[in-house]
Design an enzyme around this catalytic site. Sequence first.
Site, PDB file in Angstrom:
ATOM      1  CB  SER A 101      -0.958  -0.060   1.187  1.00  0.00           C
ATOM      2  OG  SER A 101      -2.047   0.806   1.019  1.00  0.00           O
ATOM      3  CG  ASP A 240      -5.928  -4.760  -3.288  1.00  0.00           C
ATOM      4  OD1 ASP A 240      -6.111  -3.747  -2.595  1.00  0.00           O
ATOM      5  OD2 ASP A 240      -4.895  -5.464  -3.231  1.00  0.00           O
ATOM      6  CG  HIS A 267      -5.443  -3.086   0.645  1.00  0.00           C
ATOM      7  ND1 HIS A 267      -4.853  -2.721  -0.556  1.00  0.00           N
ATOM      8  CD2 HIS A 267      -4.869  -2.297   1.597  1.00  0.00           C
ATOM      9  CE1 HIS A 267      -3.966  -1.766  -0.334  1.00  0.00           C
ATOM     10  NE2 HIS A 267      -3.942  -1.494   0.956  1.00  0.00           N
TER      11      HIS A 267
END
Length: 291
Positions: A101, A240, A267
Amino acid sequence: MEKEGYIEVTGGRVWVHTYGLQSKGIPLIILHGGPGSSCYSLQVLKALAPDRPVILYDQLGCGRSDRPTDTKLWHIDRFLEELGQIRQALNIDEVHILGHSWGTTLAAAYYLTKPSGVKSIIFSSPCLSAPLWEQDQKKNLQMLPADIQETIKRCEEQGTTDSAEFAAAIEVFSKHFVNRLEDKPEWLEQKPADYRNAEIYQIMWGPSEFTVLGNLREFDCTPQLKELTCPTLYTCGRFDEATPDTTEYYSRLTPGSSFHVFENSAHMPYIEETDEYLTVIGHFLSSVEKL
């Protein structure tokens, strides 16, 4: 063998935990998400340590690291400096980097400073363009019930993103696009609430996932992805918030990169599909070291 402790960086001390100290492979350093989160949920990656040292650390201001009050510290250049200082303190000449991320934002920006010894990068659920991320989240929102969409939009407009109703709406979003497991691991549920630092997130990103107002709002390294010449792997979950379409787009811009989708994940595929995640990452790292 493993070791944990603190390393002095610009602004304070960061907590670092190294697994597999005696492993012979090239070390893997993990850059967690956020900004202002911690490496807590990524601890499953220590399972890669039999083949190589695995280094987890909480970025300054969150997790078990120091919490300085100087808000001028919360910008990407200081986090890049921090990563270099950790490498220097641990005497890491060659390194694999795995970012998740916001950690992918950091990984890409770090590589583009042209540091020596980066053998590969894994972009796990990447955010390499803040404008694209914002655009994708607005699309994701449209897949949710109308009342959830309305609540999130209204709370953003009214500046009430700290309200209980906004938190409830975000929980619905998270169940679709962050972690889809009905029964989350007990250890994950025990994560200390104070490991996050909302101030860092607010300064760098903004009050919510969906509208970028912080100092990362113009970050977009897509024009520079052609400069990533080390072996590179892009991964994301099928559901995601870092969407497969955008992740594949980044991969197409990166010469010779690989792309993998975890079909039953959002995610957090390292939690949602741990065994497959470790297999895919481990295979990639081993293949790089055979080159």
